[in-house]
Design a protein around this motif. Structure first.
Motif, short mmCIF file in Angstrom:
data_model
loop_
_atom_site.label_atom_id
_atom_site.label_comp_id
_atom_site.label_asym_id
_atom_site.label_seq_id
_atom_site.Cartn_x
_atom_site.Cartn_y
_atom_site.Cartn_z
N ALA A 145 0.84 -1.19 0.00
CA ALA A 145 0.00 0.00 0.00
C ALA A 145 0.88 1.25 0.00
O ALA A 145 1.90 1.30 0.70
N GLY A 146 0.48 2.22 -0.79
CA GLY A 146 1.23 3.47 -0.90
C GLY A 146 2.21 3.50 -2.06
O GLY A 146 2.72 4.56 -2.40
N ALA A 147 2.47 2.35 -2.63
CA ALA A 147 3.42 2.26 -3.74
C ALA A 147 2.77 2.70 -5.05
O ALA A 147 1.57 3.01 -5.11
N SER A 148 3.58 2.71 -6.10
CA SER A 148 3.13 3.10 -7.43
C SER A 148 3.43 1.98 -8.43
O SER A 148 4.36 1.19 -8.25
N LEU A 149 2.62 1.94 -9.45
CA LEU A 149 2.84 1.06 -10.58
C LEU A 149 2.43 1.80 -11.85
O LEU A 149 1.53 2.65 -11.80
N ARG A 150 3.06 1.45 -12.96
CA ARG A 150 2.61 1.97 -14.24
C ARG A 150 2.26 0.80 -15.15
O ARG A 150 3.12 -0.02 -15.46
N LEU B 237 -1.33 3.61 -17.69
CA LEU B 237 -2.08 3.96 -16.48
C LEU B 237 -1.07 4.06 -15.34
O LEU B 237 -0.55 3.04 -14.88
N GLN B 238 -0.78 5.29 -14.96
CA GLN B 238 0.10 5.52 -13.82
C GLN B 238 -0.74 5.47 -12.56
O GLN B 238 -1.69 6.24 -12.41
N MET B 239 -0.38 4.58 -11.67
CA MET B 239 -1.16 4.38 -10.44
C MET B 239 -0.29 4.72 -9.24
O MET B 239 0.73 4.05 -9.00
N ASN B 240 -0.66 5.75 -8.53
CA ASN B 240 0.08 6.18 -7.34
C ASN B 240 -0.76 5.95 -6.09
O ASN B 240 -1.98 5.81 -6.16
#
Length: 127
Positions: free
Chosen positions: A14-19, A81-84
């Motif tokens: 949780a709190g991380a990012s993925l693209r 899709l950049q997910m932050n």
């Protein structure tokens, strides 16, 4: 006919990012409005984000607004899709989809509008 291949999913805290990336092939990519959807276990597929043919118009579900960003690079035939600030409730299989359209500024957020789908990529967010 257009083929879509998603990539970039994985297991994060949780709190991380993925693209996520979705590479398209087969037809002129800029002829398609694109969307990202997700489906969690036991739940219906839901729209996450959508983007018009040239990226001028975008849509976000309320649950991801301010955290996710959809973008596209028509020269690379790819939508992102950049997910932050990921949350456990973002855990799902994420799908990209394409809708052929003649409208430059329209996006589509209903899965009924989409003609082509990728195979999906799993995103798992641990707490």
């Amino acid at each position: 006919q257009v083929q879509l291949v998603e990539s970039g999913g994985g297991l994060v805290q949780a709190g991380a990012s993925l693209r996520l990336s979705c590479a398209a092939s087969g037809r002129t990519f800029s002829s398609y409005a694109m969307g990202w959807f997700r489906q969690a276990p036991g739940k219906e597929r839901e729209s996450v984000a959508a983007i018009s043919r040239y990226g001028g118009s975008t849509y976000y579900a309320d649950s991801v607004k301010g955290r996710f960003t959809i973008s596209r690079d028509n020269a690379k035939d790819t939508v992102y899709l950049q997910m932050n600030t990921l949350k456990p409730e973002d855990t799902a299989v994420y799908y990209c989809a394409a809708h052929h359209t003649f409208y430059n500024s329209k996006y589509y957020y209903s899965d009924d509008d989409y003609d082509y789908w990728g195979q999906g990529t799993q995103v798992t967010v641990s707490s």
